[in-house]
Write a protein that holds these residues in place. Structure first.
Motif, mmCIF file in Angstrom:
data_model
loop_
_atom_site.group_PDB
_atom_site.id
_atom_site.type_symbol
_atom_site.label_atom_id
_atom_site.label_comp_id
_atom_site.label_asym_id
_atom_site.label_seq_id
_atom_site.Cartn_x
_atom_site.Cartn_y
_atom_site.Cartn_z
ATOM 1 N N CYS A 18 9.531 75.170 3.474
ATOM 2 C CA CYS A 18 10.331 74.491 4.500
ATOM 3 C C CYS A 18 11.723 74.132 4.003
ATOM 4 C CB CYS A 18 9.622 73.227 4.971
ATOM 5 S SG CYS A 18 8.122 73.575 5.903
ATOM 6 N N HIS A 19 11.828 73.583 2.800
ATOM 7 C CA HIS A 19 13.104 73.030 2.360
ATOM 8 C C HIS A 19 13.765 73.805 1.230
ATOM 9 C CE1 HIS A 19 12.188 68.876 4.314
ATOM 10 N NE2 HIS A 19 12.307 69.855 5.179
ATOM 11 N N GLY A 20 13.260 75.005 0.941
ATOM 12 C CA GLY A 20 13.913 75.903 -0.014
ATOM 13 C C GLY A 20 14.344 75.221 -1.292
ATOM 14 N N LEU B 110 16.034 72.701 -1.826
ATOM 15 C CA LEU B 110 16.041 71.231 -1.801
ATOM 16 C C LEU B 110 14.730 70.648 -2.315
ATOM 17 C CD1 LEU B 110 17.673 70.685 1.689
ATOM 18 C CD2 LEU B 110 18.634 69.925 -0.486
ATOM 19 N N ALA B 111 13.677 71.470 -2.321
ATOM 20 C CA ALA B 111 12.362 70.985 -2.728
ATOM 21 C C ALA B 111 12.230 71.105 -4.241
ATOM 22 C CB ALA B 111 11.281 71.797 -2.041
#
Lengths: 104, 453
Positions: free
Chosen positions: B372-374, B376-377
């Motif tokens: 989901c957050h590419g 950023l995760a």
């Protein structure tokens, strides 16, 4: 200077417009709106979504509901049924922006 | 003239909760039920169904829904407006008429709104200056014309108002805008003028709030989501409209969910671009003029709305075939779940390359880590399990099938502690690409027919 988490002062919703994602961020109160207006600049949002948003970022102000709307272009892997992304409609991207930490 | 009308939302998309329409017409007073069934590529899916079977091509669910609600709407004189007619509104109405006959309901007027389907008249329209180049990318229509599956004009409230004026109690349309299903009744009941931009904009915004069903009444709410009660029995939003253009968003008592300034605000932000220019066929609404006020529990006043004149263009939604995709997945468990999934991805990519297959894109995501957050995760070392999800896209069906055969072998020939292949080989999906365009309004006209049961 102190650090705050965006998710503590705002909520939001995101969705798709073709290959662009729209990310709406809504502050819970007036102070919060001043903070997001100042810190969620086009540059900061573009940097936050590095590797996700491959195009331009557009920003629109909605002071009437203490909100900012962002259009992230070239973000959804082609969008619709073209996209190979699990989140092809960008539905989790509002939460992704709320991960941001802001120094005030 | 009525001093107010209550318009209930019964569906936010094709596949929404089936129990809602009946709930909306039985759990409290409403004057209208609107149901939206159409997303961007829905029309092309329905068009394909119609090609296989000339009687198909509309939202099948709608027939079961009508069966359930017809006795109630007939008895209480509730009007029903929906774009579930999709690519075959007449076929849809024929089925509804059969339902009405079986239930002994006589004298019910049903309107069919069509004329939005321009696929067969494209050449003529292009000659007459329709344009139809891609409004987002600028690409020329000639690039995709031969591959088009569907082409539909987004009509607004005009044909729906015409149907209501002719006494229709049920209005089944093809591609009308989601918002028009809500504001057409306001124009009809309150005799709003077609150049009263502020009121048309108010109706449009009520439509935007209702068009995604439960998303305005506590569903998919990113604020204090724990505070939303009883989502299992969520009540869908109802717009209470007044002749002066003020709207109150509410829901039936004794239903779950929540209508608050926060839940309505989130829905206002959904899928919008420039908030000062929200364009519909009948007006341009300014979302920065909207004022919201919590009147009491589950009642939000929406007022102060400003609008601008309509443009002289219709939006056109087209779709065309653009190759194939397939997506496979495998689940890796502790220990070293992510490391194993990454290794499997590497092995698979090597084998695809050895086979000489051609893909426009290969995409790997690790569900549970970064899907989901590419970037950023953050990656954690000791996760319990992770799903390797790998997708490919190609114009060659053969290459997609070859990819599909390479997933299962990884179970016996790749890293250990792997499962999750019960679904069989991934299937090749046809890619239906979306082509949004504009064309002059004067080139196309909706058709309204009335059928009486």
């Amino acid at each position: 200077m102190s650090k705050i988490k965006l998710i503590d002062i705002a909520h939001g919703r995101s969705g798709d417009k073709g290959d662009a994602a729209n990310v709406g961020i809504i502050a819970y109160n007036d102070d919060g709106y001043e903070i997001i207006k100042k810190h969620l600049t086009v540059e900061n949002v573009k940097k936050h979504f590095e590797g996700i948003c491959l195009g331009e970022v557009e920003r629109f102000e909605m002071p009437n509901i203490r909100a900012l709307n962002f259009l992230l272009h070239n973000t959804l892997g082609g969008g619709g049924t073209v996209s190979l992304k699990h989140d092809a409609q960008g539905k989790t991207l509002a939460a992704a922006l709320l991960r941001m930490e802001i120094e005030i | 003239m009525k001093d107010k009308i209550r318009i209930a939302s019964g569906s936010g998309f094709w596949g929404d909760l089936q129990s809602i329409p009946l709930q909306q017409v039985t759990k409290g007073q409403v004057d209208y039920l609107m149901m939206d069934f159409l997303a961007e590529v829905t029309m092309s899916i329905m068009q394909k169904q119609r090609k296989r079977n000339p009687a198909a091509g509309y939202a099948k669910d709608l027939i079961q829904i009508m069966k359930e609600i017809l006795p109630h709407v007939a008895e209480k004189n509730i009007k029903v407006i929906t774009n579930g007619g999709g690519a075959n509104p007449m076929g849809c109405v024929e089925e509804i008429v059969k339902c009405a006959h079986k239930q002994g309901i006589k004298g019910l007027k049903i309107a069919v709104v069509s004329g939005d389907d321009i696929l067969d008249s494209l050449d003529d329209l292009l000659k007459r200056g329709a344009g139809l180049d891609n409004m987002e990318s600028g690409q020329k229509i000639t690039d995709v014309k031969e591959r088009l599956i569907s082409a539909n004009v987004y009509f607004g409230a005009r044909p729906i108002v015409e149907a209501l004026k002719k006494g229709a109690q049920i209005v089944i349309t093809g591609r009308t805008t989601d918002t028009s299903l809500t504001y057409a009744p306001m124009i009809h009941e309150f005799n709003w003028s077609w150049d009263d931009w502020d009121k048309l904009a108010a109706g449009t915004i009520a439509g935007h709030i209702l068009e995604c069903g439960g998303q305005a009444s506590g569903g998919n709410f990113l604020g204090d989501w724990r505070s939303v009660s009883d989502l299992a029995h969520i009540g869908f939003p109802i717009a209470e409209a007044y002749p002066n253009g003020e709207i109150v968003i509410t829901k039936h008592e004794n239903t779950g969910g929540m209508v608050s300034v926060d839940t309505v605000s989130e829905q206002l932000m959904y899928e919008i671009g420039d908030p000062t220019n929200y364009i519909t066929p009948e007006c341009v609404a300014d979302f920065t003029s909207i004022k919201l006020e919590q009147l009491e529990k589950d009642r939000v006043r929406v007022y102060g709305i400003k609008g601008k004149p309509a443009t002289d263009l219709f939006k056109v939604s087209m779709a065309y075939n653009d190759g194939y995709t397939a997506i496979g997945s495998l689940t890796y468990s502790w220990p070293d779940a992510l490391e194993k999934a990454k290794k499997a991805d590497e092995i698979l990519r090597t084998r695809l390359s050895d086979l000489g297959l051609e893909f426009d894109e290969i995409r790997t995501e690790f569900l549970g880590v970064n899907a989901c957050h590419g970037p950023l995760a953050s990656e954690q070392n000791e996760i319990n399990e992770v799903v390797l999800r790998i997708g490919v896209r190609s114009n060659h069906h053969h290459d997609i099938e070859a990819f599909s055969k390479e997933i299962a072998p990884l179970i016996l020939t790749g890293p250990p502690s792997v499962t999750g292949f019960a679904g069989g080989r991934p299937k090749a999906n046809e890619v239906i690409a979306y082509w949004p365009a504009l064309m002059p309004k004067k080139l196309v006209h909706p058709k309204v027919e009335i059928i009486t049961t």
